[in-house]
Scaffold this motif. Structure first.
Motif, PDB file in Angstrom:
ATOM      1  N   THR A  71      60.529   9.257  36.227  1.00  0.00           N
ATOM      2  CA  THR A  71      61.733  10.166  36.502  1.00  0.00           C
ATOM      3  C   THR A  71      62.469   9.488  37.475  1.00  0.00           C
ATOM      4  N   GLY A 119      63.900  10.789  40.203  1.00  0.00           N
ATOM      5  CA  GLY A 119      63.407  11.111  41.582  1.00  0.00           C
ATOM      6  C   GLY A 119      62.227  10.404  42.037  1.00  0.00           C
ATOM      7  N   GLU A 120      61.192   9.914  41.324  1.00  0.00           N
ATOM      8  CA  GLU A 120      60.052   9.198  41.415  1.00  0.00           C
ATOM      9  C   GLU A 120      60.347   7.875  41.638  1.00  0.00           C
ATOM     10  N   ARG A 151      61.660   7.170  45.131  1.00  0.00           N
ATOM     11  CA  ARG A 151      60.891   7.193  46.025  1.00  0.00           C
ATOM     12  C   ARG A 151      59.763   5.898  46.103  1.00  0.00           C
ATOM     13  N   PRO A 160      63.772  18.291  31.533  1.00  0.00           N
ATOM     14  CA  PRO A 160      63.341  18.782  32.702  1.00  0.00           C
ATOM     15  C   PRO A 160      64.190  18.348  34.051  1.00  0.00           C
ATOM     16  N   ARG A 161      64.609  18.962  34.770  1.00  0.00           N
ATOM     17  CA  ARG A 161      65.341  18.643  35.978  1.00  0.00           C
ATOM     18  C   ARG A 161      64.908  17.639  36.897  1.00  0.00           C
ATOM     19  N   GLU A 162      63.544  17.635  36.953  1.00  0.00           N
ATOM     20  CA  GLU A 162      62.742  16.535  37.716  1.00  0.00           C
ATOM     21  C   GLU A 162      62.973  15.343  37.103  1.00  0.00           C
ATOM     22  N   GLN A 163      63.461  15.096  35.959  1.00  0.00           N
ATOM     23  CA  GLN A 163      63.657  13.595  35.383  1.00  0.00           C
ATOM     24  C   GLN A 163      64.925  13.107  35.844  1.00  0.00           C
ATOM     25  N   PRO A 202      67.625  14.864  38.359  1.00  0.00           N
ATOM     26  CA  PRO A 202      68.211  16.230  39.149  1.00  0.00           C
ATOM     27  C   PRO A 202      69.628  16.053  39.396  1.00  0.00           C
ATOM     28  N   TYR A 229      70.975  16.524  35.574  1.00  0.00           N
ATOM     29  CA  TYR A 229      70.915  17.939  35.195  1.00  0.00           C
ATOM     30  C   TYR A 229      71.924  18.947  35.723  1.00  0.00           C
ATOM     31  N   HIS A 268      63.541  23.622  27.916  1.00  0.00           N
ATOM     32  CA  HIS A 268      63.436  22.104  28.339  1.00  0.00           C
ATOM     33  C   HIS A 268      62.608  21.635  27.450  1.00  0.00           C
ATOM     34  N   SER A 319      60.643  17.635  27.122  1.00  0.00           N
ATOM     35  CA  SER A 319      60.383  16.346  28.122  1.00  0.00           C
ATOM     36  C   SER A 319      60.805  14.874  27.196  1.00  0.00           C
TER      37      SER A 319
END
Length: 328
Positions: A129, A131-132, A135, A196-199, A201, A204, A223, A225
């Motif tokens: 994703t 976000g990941e 990071r 999904p939002r985490e993919q 943000p 989204y 949602h 995936s």
């Protein structure tokens, strides 16, 4: 002593069998050349040239050394070439992140382009994703990531950006499927199917903000995936979705239509660290990825024979290039 330098001088003299011509070949005066040969002989403890006659000849020791010297100098050249290629990112492993749901055809094209341009480099593609990815790039666990904008690019470098117009994916039986293009406000009363939002943000939130601005507040959010699940939900009448024409073309029970005013533009680019020492191949991967995304989508749009692709819509999508960042 600089053994490799002295060996280069020795090889030049051995191939010319003439000290003056060897000096001219190397661009140096003859006395320093003769001194270098003498020093090499002293270092090795053996006469390398027979100077007893008017013509210079190799001694048995010189003949043996010539083959070994050539091998050593060839190895040195290869070592320098390998070091340069590694420094340019052409060797080793590049850890690259890609967005979840990236189509297999796109991945194949990207890996093929990397293999063609950098055959000595291994690309470790990881579906992660946004976000990941950010990071892992910050912590050094990933060299480069392919992300959907918007993202916070503080501490990051960004490659060329490819923009794609998204339309609406509708059940084929929907009355809206009869329209050549659909205003966002006409989607009122529908559920919205999203990744999904985490993919991603930022992307989204951008979608929902754009919907509200355009007069479409979904009655509910669902949602999915993977694109396949998204299409299944739409085809079963559980909502509408936003996507690209080629994705919608995989499911005959749905259609794709442009949105009036083209309000949803998905921007994708590669990012890598600007703070820590980055992988030298990261900028090259960014350009390759942008090129592949543009070519892949254009090919899907027009088809291999140049004819419009069958996507269930009169105008599947438009690829928009950002001239501020595109470098070709």
């Amino acid at each position: 002593m600089d053994l490799l330098r002295h060996l280069r001088i020795f090889v030049a003299v051995a191939e010319e069998l003439h000290f003056s011509r060897a000096a001219d070949q190397l661009g140096m005066a003859q006395p320093p050349l003769s001194q270098a040969v003498r020093r090499l002989e002293t270092e090795l403890g053996a006469e390398l040239f027979d100077r007893s006659r008017r013509q210079v000849k190799l001694t048995p020791a010189g003949a043996v050394l010539l083959d070994e010297a050539r091998s050593l100098l060839t190895g040195e050249k290869r070592l320098r070439t390998l070091a340069r290629r590694a420094g340019d990112g052409e060797l080793g492993t590049l850890r690259a992140g890609i967005p979840p749901g990236t189509m297999v055809a796109t991945l194949s094209l990207l890996l093929g382009a990397c293999a063609e341009h950098y055959p000595g480099m291994s690309v470790d593609l990881q579906e992660i994703t946004t976000g990941e990815q950010l990071r892992l790039i910050a912590s050094g666990g990933l060299d480069v990531g392919l992300v959907h904008q918007p993202v916070d690019i503080t501490g990051l470098r960004m490659g060329p950006e490819v923009s794609v117009e998204l339309g609406v994916v509708l059940p084929r039986i929907s009355p809206l499927a009869q329209l050549p293009e659909v205003p966002l406000a006409h989607l009122a009363g529908q559920d919205l199917v999203l990744l999904p939002r985490e993919q991603a943000p930022g992307w989204y939130d951008r979608i929902l903000d754009t919907c509200r601005t355009g007069g479409f507040v979904p009655t509910g959010l669902r949602h999915a995936s993977r694109p396949e699940l998204l299409l299944a939900l739409v085809s079963a009448g559980h909502g509408i979705a936003f996507g690209q024409g080629a994705v919608a073309g995989k499911e005959p029970r749905v259609v794709w239509r442009p949105l009036s005013g083209r309000p949803l533009i998905q921007r994708t680019s590669a990012v890598w660290s600007a703070v820590r020492s980055s992988h030298p191949a990261a900028p090259h991967f960014a350009e390759l990825a942008a090129d592949v995304l543009a070519r892949d989508r254009t090919a899907t749009l027009h088809g291999d024979d140049g004819a419009p692709a069958e996507t269930g819509s009169p105008r599947p999508w438009a690829v928009v290039y950002d001239e501020a960042t595109w470098r070709w």
